[in-house]
Scaffold this active site. Structure first.
Site, PDB file in Angstrom:
ATOM      1  N   HIS A  56      29.073  38.192  33.794  1.00 55.48           N
ATOM      2  CA  HIS A  56      29.753  37.889  35.070  1.00 55.48           C
ATOM      3  C   HIS A  56      30.861  36.857  34.856  1.00 55.48           C
ATOM      4  CE1 HIS A  56      29.048  37.500  39.679  1.00 55.48           C
ATOM      5  NE2 HIS A  56      30.288  37.150  39.384  1.00 55.48           N
ATOM      6  N   HIS A  58      35.095  35.990  35.652  1.00 55.81           N
ATOM      7  CA  HIS A  58      36.348  36.345  36.332  1.00 55.81           C
ATOM      8  C   HIS A  58      37.501  35.919  35.431  1.00 55.81           C
ATOM      9  CE1 HIS A  58      34.420  37.361  40.190  1.00 55.81           C
ATOM     10  NE2 HIS A  58      33.575  36.391  39.889  1.00 55.81           N
ATOM     11  N   ARG A  60      40.667  37.032  35.967  1.00 51.29           N
ATOM     12  CA  ARG A  60      41.807  36.899  36.888  1.00 51.29           C
ATOM     13  C   ARG A  60      43.035  37.744  36.551  1.00 51.29           C
ATOM     14  NH1 ARG A  60      38.523  35.239  40.523  1.00 51.29           N
ATOM     15  NH2 ARG A  60      38.094  33.029  40.692  1.00 51.29           N
ATOM     16  N   ASN A  90      37.464  41.981  40.723  1.00 49.26           N
ATOM     17  CA  ASN A  90      38.263  41.513  41.876  1.00 49.26           C
ATOM     18  C   ASN A  90      39.592  40.898  41.450  1.00 49.26           C
ATOM     19  OD1 ASN A  90      37.005  39.264  40.780  1.00 49.26           O
ATOM     20  ND2 ASN A  90      36.771  38.219  42.735  1.00 49.26           N
ATOM     21  N   ASN A 276      30.466  30.389  45.743  1.00 51.36           N
ATOM     22  CA  ASN A 276      29.795  31.506  46.402  1.00 51.36           C
ATOM     23  C   ASN A 276      28.918  32.224  45.380  1.00 51.36           C
ATOM     24  OD1 ASN A 276      29.083  33.979  47.481  1.00 51.36           O
ATOM     25  ND2 ASN A 276      31.137  34.545  48.137  1.00 51.36           N
ATOM     26  N   ASP A 303      29.435  33.409  36.149  1.00 47.90           N
ATOM     27  CA  ASP A 303      30.304  33.513  37.336  1.00 47.90           C
ATOM     28  C   ASP A 303      31.511  32.576  37.175  1.00 47.90           C
ATOM     29  OD1 ASP A 303      31.374  34.331  39.697  1.00 47.90           O
ATOM     30  OD2 ASP A 303      29.845  33.446  40.994  1.00 47.90           O
ATOM     31  N   HIS A 307      40.237  28.577  39.234  1.00 53.71           N
ATOM     32  CA  HIS A 307      41.174  28.422  40.346  1.00 53.71           C
ATOM     33  C   HIS A 307      42.189  27.354  39.986  1.00 53.71           C
ATOM     34  CE1 HIS A 307      39.136  30.989  43.211  1.00 53.71           C
ATOM     35  NE2 HIS A 307      37.990  30.410  42.919  1.00 53.71           N
TER      36      HIS A 307
HETATM   37 ZN   LIG Z   1      29.669  36.968  43.332  1.00 52.32          ZN
END
Ligand SMILES: [Zn+2]
Lengths: 428, 326
Positions: A56, A58, A60, A90, A276, A303, A307
């Site tokens: 998991h 990100h 980006r 995402n 989140n 996760d 940012h």
């Molecule tokens: Zn999530």
């Protein structure tokens, strides 16, 4: 091909052994292996683990290269001891077509620091309405096997049911971000004593637990397997435990931050703690640790959510959700699980390498440290203690909740198929 | 006292009593022909309002002007500041202008806390209401009003609200006024009861230093003051209660209900009132209702807070007397 001799490492925390790497594979594991023609890495007192696998992450890219790229993200991964990361869908555009997942996969190949396995979106545009072309993503060069709308919940029960059924045709798995959308409208933090005082919109545990309960029952009904992302509550643990006892094919992950941090930190209104699912209570943290120890929770997944500074340097409500995690994950797991006696290093290898590779069907990763296996390895100085300094991160973003916190353990070396990506704590 | 006023929970009993006593001194100034004190001459106070509230802004502005401060009003229109960065940018602009205090109203809970603790600005920060978190000067003016009415203007000096029974009725969940009042009234020794439908009470309220009841009628005879909170009609669209009529039938204060209160008990409202919802016109216009006094008292309280935060070491009013005699 070049040879490397890792001398005197505690393989999976066991007795010291030598590990000889020849080219891309482990040639031998044993005592007093010959050093001729090999570069020697003295590993006295250090722990050798299989390269870590993150289900998991990100990264980006494409779309938010100001916060991370595949290159910077994989460098961060190598720094943290990872040899394989699963990149969440995402992005902008969303990874909901064969074209986008192939692009991400190719960028990973080019980076050379860490294998990147793209995750495909479950629904078009993560909108929860229409199935994305799951089969096409699976058949693409990226060979997608994990599908997730992470960041959003596949909240429609019929869409979730169909996705669970559909991916059975090619052995895929749906990874659910469990968050009932209506119960979390305007939600800013865990709903409870602290949110009541701070006047921040509450994010009830039941919003997570009700979706998990529904999805394990759906998985049972259609005979599919389901993976639950980032469990964060004691109640979620109970539901997964019940589901497993019933023989439902469910796996679950927990993030490092949910193993360590609680919603008390939100009293600072500092958005580095905004994430989140939200940070929960001490009771939840303890339940998650126990569940990871007893196997109810199968794996640790970061996760990792980079940012840019400005998205966190503001008031709480305006801030983005998420924390970077690749470069601190192993330290947090050592702090919360190993140093507390809940898990030994073999257990860490299981939860952070073997099992995530198995769930994601990563080939060549999460393999035992033994002769003939791919040389994906991580060397950890477990006796080290030091303060987290985000300035030293390889990630493009600095949004860590651990700045200045003392944590144990440090990854000194990472090898990806025999090639060192990290040497003495420095990226190659 | 601390350097900022962010939350009523930050005030000790002695801090709070000092503010109330200082506000009584300030109130005496208001009774004089010349209402101005030179206390904050040469100091600059900014009213930084990210959320519309003419009432609160005017109250602060009156307080600042009576203390002879230089006043800058900065009102940011709702949508243009929905993005967080402008809070920081604005703060740094104000810092560059060398302001001494920032009175901030913001729709996001915690924004004043962030402003005071993020190193963006050196000025003293006064929270004039943040999201559903806190509104400490409102709680102070409410406590001031209760003390005057129940203990007395002169006899109240130096005293807290020990043993006074104060009931807050209405939308507790979304109310910064309720949170501030529970904190402050408890600190001052009052016994606080919250009355609301269960939907308008936050999860976690059981840990607050107060009682909770769903039944207004049984609480009224045991109340020395009943504080009504505004209930927005839109809440019924989110199923917090079925209809306006049912709300006012169960939780609204009308004449019959007011009659159940002890004779000395007062009715309070922070304004603006939604007549016909939480309060009937009959109650709002009765002399037991302190709503208008609360507005007057608000200016005295805000004068006291600014005076104490901006550090007049000498007593404000005696200082004023010498000035007046010149
Ligand atoms: Zn999530």
């Amino acid at each position: 091909m070049s040879k490397t001799l890792i001398r005197g490492a505690k393989v999976l925390g066991g007795d010291p052994q030598d590990v000889l790497i020849d080219g891309a594979v482990v040639e031998a594991v044993g005592r007093n292996l010959p050093a001729e023609g090999a570069e020697v890495v003295e590993a006295d007192g250090k722990v050798l683990l299989p390269g870590l696998v993150d289900l998991h992450t990100h990264l980006r890219e494409p779309g938010r290269e100001d916060s991370e790229t595949v290159l910077t993200g994989t460098r961060a991964a190598a720094s943290g001891g990872y040899t394989n990361v699963f990149a969440m869908a995402n992005t902008f555009p969303v990874a909901d077509t064969a074209g986008v997942v192939e692009q991400v996969w190719r960028l990973g190949q080019e980076s050379g620091y860490c294998d990147v396995q793209p995750i495909g979106a479950v629904t078009v545009g993560l909108e929860g309405a229409k199935l994305a072309e799951l089969g096409a993503m699976h058949e693409s060069a990226a060979g997608v096997t994990v599908f997730s709308d992470d960041g959003k919940c596949v909240h429609d029960a019929v869409i979730m049911r169909r996705a669970l059924e559909y991916v059975k045709a090619f052995g895929g798995v749906v990874a659910q971000h469990a968050q009932e959308p209506r119960l979390t409208e305007g939600a800013q933090m865990n709903e409870g004593v602290v949110s009541a005082e701070l006047g921040l919109g509450g994010w009830p545990a039941v919003a997570e637990e009700s979706v998990i309960a529904r999805d394990v029952l759906l998985a049972e009904h259609v005979g599919s397997r389901v993976h639950i992302c980032h469990l964060s509550t004691a109640g979620s643990v109970e539901i997964v435990r019940w589901a497993k006892s019933r023989g439902i094919d469910v796996t679950a992950e927990v993030t490092p931050h949910h193993l360590l941090l609680t919603d008390e930190l939100v009293r600072s209104y500092n958005p580095v703690y905004k994430v989140n699912p939200p940070l929960r209570t001490e009771r939840d943290v303890m339940a998650l640790r126990e569940a990871l120890a007893d196997g109810t929770i199968d794996i640790v997944a970061t996760d990792h959510a980079p940012h840019p500074h400005e998205d966190k340097d503001c008031e709480w409500a305006a801030a983005a959700m998420g924390m970077v995690g690749l470069e601190t994950a192993l330290s947090v797991v050592q702090e919360t699980m190993v140093d507390t006696g809940l898990l030994d290093w073999a257990g860490v290898a299981d939860r952070m390498s073997f099992k995530p590779a198995q769930i994601g069907q990563a080939t060549g990763h999460g393999r035992p440290v033994s002769a003939g296996e791919p040389a994906n390895l991580t060397l950890v100085e477990s006796a080290y203690r030091g303060q987290v300094d985000p300035a030293g991160f390889a990630s493009r973003s600095r949004n860590t909740p651990y700045e200045g916190r003392e944590l144990p353990g440090r990854v000194t070396h990472t090898w990806l198929r025999g090639k060192a990506t990290l040497v003495d704590g420095k990226l190659t | 006292m601390q350097r900022h006023l962010i939350s009523a929970a930050d005030l000790t009993r002695d801090d709070a009593v000092l503010i109330l006593d200082t506000a009584e001194e300030m109130a005496r100034v208001a009774d004089r022909p010349i209402k101005k004190l030179p206390t904050l001459r040469g100091r600059t106070v900014v009213n930084l309002f990210f959320e519309d509230s003419t009432r609160t802004r005017i109250s602060f502005e009156a307080a600042e002007k009576r203390l002879s401060a230089d006043v800058i009003n900065f009102t940011a229109k709702g949508s243009s500041v929905s993005k967080g960065e402008s809070l920081k940018d604005t703060a740094q602009t104000l810092e560059a202008m060398g302001v001494d205090a920032v009175v901030i109203r913001h729709g996001a809970s915690g924004a004043p806390y962030r402003l005071a603790t993020s190193g963006w600005i050196d000025a003293a920060v006064v929270n004039a209401g943040d999201g559903t978190h806190q509104h400490p000067t409102q709680a102070l003016l409410d406590a001031f009003t209760v003390r005057r009415r129940l203990v007395g203007r002169d006899t109240g000096l130096g005293k807290d609200l020990d043993g006074r029974r104060i009931t807050l009725v209405g939308d507790i969940l979304h109310s910064r006024v309720a949170r501030s009042n529970v904190d402050l009234l408890h600190t001052l020794g009052a016994e606080v009861t919250l009355v609301a439908p269960p939907t308008l009470l936050p999860v976690g309220v059981e840990t607050w230093p107060c009682e909770v009841s769903y039944d207004l009628d049984s609480t009224l005879p045991k109340s020395d003051a009943v504080m009504l909170l505004r209930v927005q009609r839109e809440r019924m669209n989110a199923a917090f209660f079925p209809t306006e009529r049912e709300y006012s039938r169960r939780y609204g204060l009308d004449g019959d209900r007011m009659a159940k209160m002890p004779d000395h008990a007062v009715v309070m409202h922070p304004g603006p009132m939604v007549r016909g919802m939480e309060i009937t016109a009959e109650v709002a216009d009765s002399d037991r209702c302190t709503a208008v006094e609360q507005v007057t008292n608000g200016v005295s309280i805000r004068m006291a807070v600014l005076y104490l935060l901006l550090g007049g070491n000498e007593p404000a009013v005696s200082h004023a007397r010498t000035t007046e005699e010149k």
